[in-house]
Design a protein around this motif. Sequence first.
Motif: not given
Length: 589
Positions: A129-142
């Motif tokens: 979940q933490y990795q997914d959150q990090l991926a989502r945040r990275r995707y949102e940032d992108q």
Amino acid sequence: MSWILGRNHPQAPAQETTGESNVGTAGQATGDPGLTKAEKKAMEAYRFDSSALERAAEAAKTLERSKHAREALDLSKMQESTRQQEYMAKVKEYEAHIEQAKSEQKRVDHEERRKTLIEETKQQQQRAQYQDQLARRRYEDQLSQQQRVQEENLKKQEESVARQEAMRRQTIEHEIEMKEKNRLKLLEHEMRTKAKVDRENRDINLEQIRLKAQEHRVTVLEGIKTAGTVIGAGFEAMLTDWDKVLTAAGGLSLVALGVYSAKGGTGVVSRYIEARIGKPNLIGETSRFALTDALKNPLQYLKRLKSKPADALQGVVLNPALEERLRDIAIATKNTRQNRGLYRNILMHGPPGTGKTMFAKKLAQHSGMDYAIMTGGDVAPMAKEGVTAIHKVFDWANTSRRGLLLFVDEADAFLRKRSSEQISEDLRAALNAFLYRTSEQNPKFMLVLASNTPEQFDYAINDRLDEMVEFNLPGLEERERLLRLYFDKFVLEPAAQGAKRFKLEQFDYGAACSKMAKLCEGMSGREISKLGVSWQAAVYASENGVLTEKMVMDRCLAAVEQHKQKVAWLSEQEKGDYKSITGGGKDSQ
């Protein structure tokens, strides 16, 4: 057992002797003053008391001399066997305890392992979940970064387009300015050149004008002289011969009489044809077939002749009390036509879209009459021609052999009070013509008026009404019946007929209609029928051509929101009128 078996073991005394020696040795060792206290205490642990052995030996000797020695031996064997069995039972019990302890230990280990696995799984899930959150945040940032870049690019493009547009506009303005300057210069040059030429050719132009004027004057004078000579000769010849004078006068009289007779006869024939065959301009829709309509659509005309009277309330959903009253009116109208009696005039008032026009058509079909629909708002634009148009309508209605139901929609548009400041002289004249033609009951036509605001009618109009029927907005039960009717008409029938790209998902249609009936409070029958059409549109707009329950409910909610928006657009006065017409928009059962 050593003292009992002393006889069979001759080494026993020797052992005792050895023990005594050992005891003595231990005693000596203990009494040795050279030993430490700890060593003395350790040596005391090996001290042996021989008195017990001596007593045992004495008892063995006594037992050997006794006659019960064998029984005692057997008894001791039995006791020994019993002790061994008890020992074995204890051993087995101990082993069972050990096995149980092992099983318990295995269970505890398994439980610990299971808890460990659960904890590891939970940690893995949290890590995922933490990795997914990090991926989502990275995707949102992108995405946000891309959006910012796109916005910046769009802004730059808009600025570039604006600059180009400004440059283009400046270029066009400059070109127009230059063209205008060049045109002015060219025009000025042409005018100067023309003025110079005119000044140089002034004498020649004046001479040409004088010659043309002289020739024209000579030509006119010769024409006048020739015409005078011919006309004078003709009049002189005619006056000298009276037969020619009489013949000319009679011919002119006959020509004039023929012209006026043809003009009058043509007007009479055209009015007759218009009254019998044509349709008045004020009539927008009618079931009465004219000769031209019969020639254009012969099949429809024959089908209409063979059609049988239909139920007056077929397809019309109203309050049960109102339906009963309208059914009585339909039966009375049908019997009036059959008995050639005098028709009664009816006023139907209420909110728009509640079924007034539909019932008027059904009433005409049920009674076997023709119907004609005119709108009150069409009279005002006709101005002074409105009076003539009103008379044409009633003349046309009187020529119907089947009887005519004249339905006047929005009748308050020109039948309002004559004392009102909003009515013009032309409308007042049209109203007077209408009152004149409806002053008495008529066996040829039946007058049905429809209005949303009947309080604006002139009192003379109210005096000509025999029946007033109020159409209210549909209540909860009526809305459910309407929804079921239109769901069957616009959804179930096309789906059952296998229409192209028209399928229906299986769900509880009745429950859906009941739910929508509660949502559609305040909506008219026309709005509910449009909701049925929107279901078809939803199917045609879908990818797979399947109507689902969600699509049905979404369209219903959209229609409810649109109805609320329409009500919100009304002005304060219109809202008051709307509430007075609809009764506040609440369910009326």
